[in-house]
Design an enzyme around this catalytic site. Structure first.
Site, PDB file in Angstrom:
ATOM      1  N   LYS A   1     -10.351 -10.923   2.960  1.00 53.00           N
ATOM      2  CA  LYS A   1     -10.101 -11.928   1.926  1.00 53.00           C
ATOM      3  C   LYS A   1      -8.602 -12.159   1.762  1.00 53.00           C
ATOM      4  O   LYS A   1      -7.817 -11.207   1.726  1.00 53.00           O
ATOM      5  CB  LYS A   1     -10.720 -11.442   0.618  1.00 53.00           C
TER       6      LYS A   1
ATOM      7  N   SER B   1     -14.997 -15.542  -5.781  1.00 52.38           N
ATOM      8  CA  SER B   1     -13.814 -15.988  -5.065  1.00 52.38           C
ATOM      9  C   SER B   1     -13.763 -15.494  -3.625  1.00 52.38           C
ATOM     10  O   SER B   1     -12.831 -15.840  -2.891  1.00 52.38           O
ATOM     11  CB  SER B   1     -12.543 -15.541  -5.798  1.00 52.38           C
TER      12      SER B   1
ATOM     13  N   SER C   1     -17.179 -12.102  -7.923  1.00 57.35           N
ATOM     14  CA  SER C   1     -16.538 -12.685  -6.748  1.00 57.35           C
ATOM     15  C   SER C   1     -17.093 -12.212  -5.418  1.00 57.35           C
ATOM     16  O   SER C   1     -16.836 -12.826  -4.387  1.00 57.35           O
ATOM     17  CB  SER C   1     -15.026 -12.420  -6.783  1.00 57.35           C
TER      18      SER C   1
END
Length: 491
Positions: free
Chosen positions: A80, A155, A179
């Site tokens: 990420k 996210s 997320s």
């Protein structure tokens, strides 16, 4: 042999150990897959192919020399783009940091590398990860590969989309309020947010900053076995993380899926969230599989100690203080996000920073009174049941915005919700630190997958994995990936 991008991480690692495929071949296959399919879903925002192939060559020599291989030796992974990898761009979805190159690697990813994994790139995330959809002015939206007009969720949306699309079998993510679970649900992959502290994350300059709300790190994967292995590899106490603790056993020992004797509470709205009927029906249809595995499943009349909107607002206030802290640290380092750079920052993030700056220390501590009420409500439920089930998301997908500013709906079933995150049922478990997973259990009429949320009392991660494995065994979702059309030239 078959396309290596169809293999799970554990099976690919086994094939590499048996010399049926080389690390270089595995990494090159991942890079080819990214090149072919990433334009369709926008999962990867930085690809470090040369670096990855160099590391793959080293891994290949280790296989040939018999000098030792780890559990993920030669397996390509994604990371990420909120989290640092030494020497690889970390843009954080922000125009301000578009060319930032960190010098250190976050510990949880470092542990995957120590196990032999090879990073092939960084995955899409909203600016600073501040909302539950993945979209930014810098990179645009990440889409679920099951319906490319719909957002991957956030996210960790790029990581979820990358795994679902077969670009990598494993991708790292993080979770402060959903997320990991929100995008896992929308992309039809599995993830486990472990008990807070199981995966250590030494944080600088503030080692205590992950507490409000509780932020956890874990992988996303197509299989429960892969995700369990990833969490096992990331886990363990670390002296620089004051919240970390030794993992109580391996999660990969819990894949048998026998639920005999377990009691499970089903809450169709997690105590008060509005949920679309189609989503709830898909989750409810999965309950017989858990009963078939030996569990007692009961629908409960559990109620939250406050309206869902108030709980979401409380979680947003915690996050606002964290955002204000980050902005203050950036300012100390010469980057004033509210000053010279404000025109380049998402307005929603700036609004959150300003809210956080308005809090007094006493007001911030008093938030914990309502948080304690949430904790006690769930602990009373866990006194009677081993696991709690609900939908992950209240809606069957979120359309991408043409303006690179995708957020969710402001109403669900006629009730007002926070468009940034109020349409997911995930943040309560970040407030109390419990393990919670997203398990694929079906797809809505628009093709977007629906996730079932499994949660347990703190440090009972093993029960969550065991129940997830039972669902995977009885309601397998692997065949769904074969239906994907990822030709970037088609809509």
């Amino acid at each position: 042999m078959s396309d290596t991008t169809e293999l799970s991480a554990t099976r690919l690692a086994e094939a590499i150990r048996r010399r049926e495929i080389s690390p270089v071949e595995a990494v090159q296959a991942a890079l080819d897959r990214i090149d072919k399919t990433n334009p369709a879903v926008n999962a990867f925002v930085t690809v470090c192919g040369e670096r990855a192939l160099e590391q793959a060559a080293v891994a290949e020599r280790a296989v040939g020399d018999g000098t030792g291989t780890g559990p993920l030796h030669g397996v390509p992974i994604g990371v990420k783009d909120l989290d640092p990898v030494a020497g690889v761009r970390m843009a954080r979805g922000s125009l301000v940091f578009a060319e930032d190159i960190p010098q250190e690697t976050i510990l949880c990813v470092e542990k995957l590398e120590q196990a032999g994994a090879i990073i092939v790139g960084k995955t899409n995330t909203p600016e600073f990860g501040f909302k539950a959809t993945t979209d930014s002015a810098l990179f645009g939206p990440a889409s679920t590969p099951f319906n490319r007009t719909m957002n991957a969720g956030g996210s960790s949306g790029g990581s979820a989309a990358a795994v679902a699309s077969g670009m990598v079998p494993l991708a790292q993510g993080s979770d402060a309020g959903g997320s990991l679970r929100v995008p896992a649900a929308f992309c039809g992959v599995f993830t486990l947010m472990p008990t807070f502290g199981r995966v250590p994350v030494p944080a600088r300059p503030n080692a205590f900053r992950r507490l409000n709300p509780m932020v956890c790190y874990a992988p996303l994967a197509r299989t429960v076995a892969d995700a369990a292995l990833g969490v096992d590899l990331m886990s363990g106490a670390h002296p620089y993380d004051p919240y970390s603790f030794p993992a109580p056993g391996k999660l990969t020992d819990e894949l048998h899926g026998d639920l005999t004797g377990l009691t499970i509470a089903y809450s169709p709205d997690l105590g008060g969230y509005p949920v679309e009927p189609e989503v709830e029906a898909i989750v409810r249809a999965a309950l017989p599989a858990l009963r078939d595995a030996g569990a007692t499943v009961e629908e409960v009349g559990f109620r939250l100690p406050m309206p869902h909107a108030d709980l979401t607002a409380m979680w947003r206030r915690y996050l606002s203080v964290a955002h204000a802290e980050s902005a203050a640290i950036s300012r100390d380092n010469g980057i004033d996000l509210l000053g010279d750079y404000a025109g380049s920052i998402d307005q929603g993030y700036l609004d959150s920073v300003r809210v956080g700056e308005s809090f007094s220390a006493v007001d911030f501590r008093l938030e914990d009174l309502d948080r304690t009420r949430v904790l006690y409500a769930f602990e009373e439920l866990f006194d009677r049941y081993d696991l709690v089930i609900s939908p992950v998301n209240a809606v069957a997908g979120i359309p991408n915005s043409a303006g690179r500013d995708t957020v969710g709906p402001d109403t669900v079933e006629g009730q007002t919700v926070d468009p940034f995150v109020g349409w997911s049922l995930t943040s309560p478990f970040n407030l109390i630190g419990s393990p919670a997973a997203s398990v694929p259990v079906g797809r809505a009429r628009n093709g977007v997958p629906v996730g079932l949320q499994l949660a347990a009392r703190r440090r009972n991660d093993a029960l969550v994995v065991r129940a997830a494995a039972a669902l995977e065994n009885r309601l397998p979702w692997a065949s769904a990936y074969q239906d994907l059309d990822l030709d970037a030239t088609t809509a």
